[in-house]
Design a protein around this motif. Structure first.
Motif, short mmCIF file in Angstrom:
data_model
loop_
_atom_site.label_atom_id
_atom_site.label_comp_id
_atom_site.label_asym_id
_atom_site.label_seq_id
_atom_site.Cartn_x
_atom_site.Cartn_y
_atom_site.Cartn_z
N PRO A 202 0.83 -1.21 0.00
CA PRO A 202 0.00 0.00 0.00
C PRO A 202 0.86 1.26 0.00
CG PRO A 202 -0.84 -1.59 1.57
CD PRO A 202 0.49 -2.12 1.11
N ALA A 203 0.38 2.28 -0.68
CA ALA A 203 1.14 3.53 -0.80
C ALA A 203 0.98 4.39 0.44
CB ALA A 203 0.68 4.29 -2.02
N THR A 204 1.94 5.28 0.64
CA THR A 204 1.86 6.31 1.68
C THR A 204 2.03 7.67 1.02
OG1 THR A 204 4.24 6.14 2.11
CG2 THR A 204 2.78 4.79 3.47
N ASP A 205 1.46 8.70 1.63
CA ASP A 205 1.57 10.06 1.13
C ASP A 205 1.12 10.15 -0.33
OD1 ASP A 205 2.58 10.82 3.61
OD2 ASP A 205 4.63 10.28 3.00
N ASP A 206 1.95 10.74 -1.19
CA ASP A 206 1.60 10.92 -2.61
C ASP A 206 2.36 9.96 -3.52
OD1 ASP A 206 -0.18 13.00 -2.10
OD2 ASP A 206 1.44 14.47 -2.06
N GLU A 207 2.74 8.80 -3.00
CA GLU A 207 3.55 7.88 -3.77
C GLU A 207 2.73 6.77 -4.41
OE1 GLU A 207 6.83 8.18 -4.43
OE2 GLU A 207 6.58 10.12 -3.50
N GLU A 208 1.39 6.96 -4.54
CA GLU A 208 0.57 5.89 -5.06
C GLU A 208 0.72 5.74 -6.56
OE1 GLU A 208 -2.33 9.43 -5.01
OE2 GLU A 208 -0.70 8.67 -3.76
N CYS A 209 0.50 4.52 -7.03
CA CYS A 209 0.51 4.21 -8.46
C CYS A 209 -0.50 5.08 -9.19
CB CYS A 209 0.18 2.72 -8.63
SG CYS A 209 -0.21 2.22 -10.32
N LEU A 213 -4.07 3.81 -7.82
CA LEU A 213 -4.15 4.79 -6.73
C LEU A 213 -4.16 4.14 -5.36
CD1 LEU A 213 -6.70 7.43 -8.08
CD2 LEU A 213 -4.21 7.49 -8.16
N TYR A 214 -3.58 2.95 -5.26
CA TYR A 214 -3.54 2.27 -3.97
C TYR A 214 -2.15 1.73 -3.67
CZ TYR A 214 -4.42 -1.07 -0.24
OH TYR A 214 -4.37 -1.76 0.92
N HIS A 215 -1.61 0.91 -4.55
CA HIS A 215 -0.26 0.40 -4.36
C HIS A 215 0.78 1.52 -4.52
CE1 HIS A 215 -1.72 -3.85 -5.61
NE2 HIS A 215 -1.72 -3.72 -4.31
N ALA A 216 1.93 1.31 -3.91
CA ALA A 216 3.03 2.27 -4.05
C ALA A 216 3.70 2.13 -5.42
CB ALA A 216 4.05 2.06 -2.94
N LYS A 217 4.18 3.25 -5.95
CA LYS A 217 5.00 3.20 -7.17
C LYS A 217 6.26 2.41 -6.85
CE LYS A 217 3.66 7.96 -8.31
NZ LYS A 217 4.16 9.34 -8.50
N ASN A 218 6.56 1.39 -7.64
CA ASN A 218 7.75 0.60 -7.35
C ASN A 218 8.40 0.03 -8.61
OD1 ASN A 218 6.04 -1.44 -8.12
ND2 ASN A 218 5.99 -2.48 -6.14
N THR A 219 8.01 0.56 -9.77
CA THR A 219 8.44 -0.08 -11.02
C THR A 219 9.02 0.95 -11.97
OG1 THR A 219 6.72 -1.74 -10.75
CG2 THR A 219 7.68 -1.51 -12.94
N TRP A 220 10.14 0.59 -12.55
CA TRP A 220 10.89 1.45 -13.47
C TRP A 220 10.65 0.97 -14.90
CZ3 TRP A 220 16.68 0.96 -14.77
CH2 TRP A 220 17.15 2.14 -15.37
N LEU A 221 10.08 1.83 -15.75
CA LEU A 221 9.78 1.47 -17.13
C LEU A 221 10.96 1.83 -18.02
CD1 LEU A 221 6.12 2.84 -17.40
CD2 LEU A 221 6.88 0.60 -16.59
N LEU A 222 11.29 0.94 -18.94
CA LEU A 222 12.38 1.18 -19.89
C LEU A 222 11.84 1.07 -21.32
CD1 LEU A 222 15.33 -0.86 -18.34
CD2 LEU A 222 15.01 1.61 -18.34
N CYS A 224 11.77 4.60 -21.36
CA CYS A 224 11.41 5.98 -21.05
C CYS A 224 11.84 6.39 -19.64
CB CYS A 224 9.91 6.19 -21.21
SG CYS A 224 8.88 5.31 -20.02
N GLY A 225 11.97 5.43 -18.71
CA GLY A 225 12.47 5.73 -17.37
C GLY A 225 11.42 6.23 -16.39
N HIS A 226 10.15 6.25 -16.76
CA HIS A 226 9.12 6.74 -15.84
C HIS A 226 8.86 5.73 -14.70
CE1 HIS A 226 7.68 9.52 -19.23
NE2 HIS A 226 8.14 10.28 -18.25
N THR A 227 8.57 6.27 -13.53
CA THR A 227 8.28 5.44 -12.35
C THR A 227 6.93 5.87 -11.77
OG1 THR A 227 9.54 7.00 -10.99
CG2 THR A 227 10.69 5.05 -11.79
N ILE A 228 5.87 5.60 -12.51
CA ILE A 228 4.53 6.05 -12.10
C ILE A 228 3.61 4.89 -11.76
CG2 ILE A 228 4.68 8.15 -13.49
CD1 ILE A 228 2.95 6.74 -15.60
N LEU A 229 4.10 3.64 -11.87
CA LEU A 229 3.24 2.47 -11.71
C LEU A 229 3.73 1.54 -10.62
CD1 LEU A 229 2.81 1.49 -15.48
CD2 LEU A 229 1.28 2.91 -14.10
N CYS A 230 2.79 0.78 -10.04
CA CYS A 230 3.16 -0.36 -9.21
C CYS A 230 3.44 -1.54 -10.15
CB CYS A 230 2.03 -0.70 -8.24
SG CYS A 230 0.54 -1.36 -9.01
N HIS A 231 4.03 -2.59 -9.59
CA HIS A 231 4.39 -3.74 -10.41
C HIS A 231 3.16 -4.41 -11.02
CE1 HIS A 231 5.57 -7.97 -11.16
NE2 HIS A 231 6.70 -7.43 -11.55
#
Length: 270
Positions: A202-209, A213-222, A224-231
């Motif tokens: 689960p995400a805390t503060d403004d770090e949600e996917c 909008l629930y899980h934390a962002k934890n995934t690096w897309l290649l 492009c390098g964006h980190t806006i999604l959970c796994h």
């Protein structure tokens, strides 16, 4: 009764213990075609008769997440979204009016609005929800939080209602991936080797996917390098379109990310 519902809604919202959210299988506009799992709604023809409801009431603060799948040129206006006190299980689908706005709103305790055109492009993911004060908000990858309308009655059960109208041809309801899977050692995931495990918390503060909008962002897309999604959401998008929701770049790989060092794999101790 309204107070009891409010307390129960707050408890469920805190626990995130929702039943799966789908489109109601029976009560829908006569031009709507649903897929077998009732997660996809497409308007067959014309520009109207595209009303759909959720299969169950939604709770205050519960996000309804939609993806725009198809557009159809030649019409004016697009998707409408809102909430209704009408229980779709008690509605004769043949009695549904052709439009949410203004017909269903005028005939029943229903509140809805047209989405701005910039939020309903093919591939866009939108979230909307009603809070405990009856205000309805919209969120996209481009807009953090936008007040859509207010004065919704939240003292009674509310079903989300949508109108696949005009230029909007097909939409999909996205639901959070189950959190019951045990985490496994992370590995890079390629297009022909999709992962079936969940590494999300689960995400805390403004770090949600940006999608669930629930899980934390934890995934690096290649690349492009964006980190806006959970796994979980990255895996689902990778299997579906393989395009970054933010920049539309093709996703070649995605990795679990160390929060302190972007790009590093998340290390597990077992």
């Amino acid at each position: 009764m309204g107070t009891a519902f409010s307390h129960e809604a707050e408890y469920l919202a805190q626990k995130r213990s929702y039943q799966p959210l789908y489109f109601h299988s029976k009560t829908k506009g006569n031009q709507i075609l649903l897929n077998d799992c009732y997660s996809r709604a497409e308007r067959i023809s014309t520009f109207h008769d595209g009303i759909v409801f959720t299969n169950r009431p939604v709770q205050p603060e519960e996000r309804i997440t939609l993806r725009i799948l198809k557009r159809e040129n030649g019409w004016n206006g697009g998707l409408r979204v809102g909430f209704s006190c009408l229980n779709p299980s008690n509605i004769n689908p043949y009695s549904l009016p052709p439009f949410i706005c203004p017909d269903l709103i005028a005939q029943s305790p229903t509140w809805a609005a047209v989405l701005p055109d910039q939020f309903i492009k093919v591939g866009d993911i939108i979230h909307f929800w009603v809070n405990n004060s009856g205000k309805v908000f919209l969120r996209t990858s481009e807009v953090k939080k936008f007040l859509l309308f207010d004065r919704v009655t939240v003292s009674s059960p509310l079903w989300a209602v949508m109108d696949v109208y005009g230029t909007t041809k097909a939409i999909e309801l996205l639901t959070p991936v189950s959190e019951t899977f045990r985490p496994r050692l992370p590995t890079p995931v390629f297009r022909d080797e999709p992962s079936e495990f969940c590494f999300c918390l689960p995400a805390t503060d403004d770090e949600e996917c940006s999608v669930c909008l629930y899980h934390a962002k934890n995934t690096w897309l290649l690349p492009c390098g964006h980190t806006i999604l959970c796994h979980c959401c990255a895996n689902r998008i990778f299997r579906d379109t393989a395009k970054c929701p933010m920049c539309r770049c093709k996703i070649e790989q995605f990795y679990l990310q160390n929060k302190s060092t972007p790009g590093d794999a998340w290390n597990f101790s077992w």
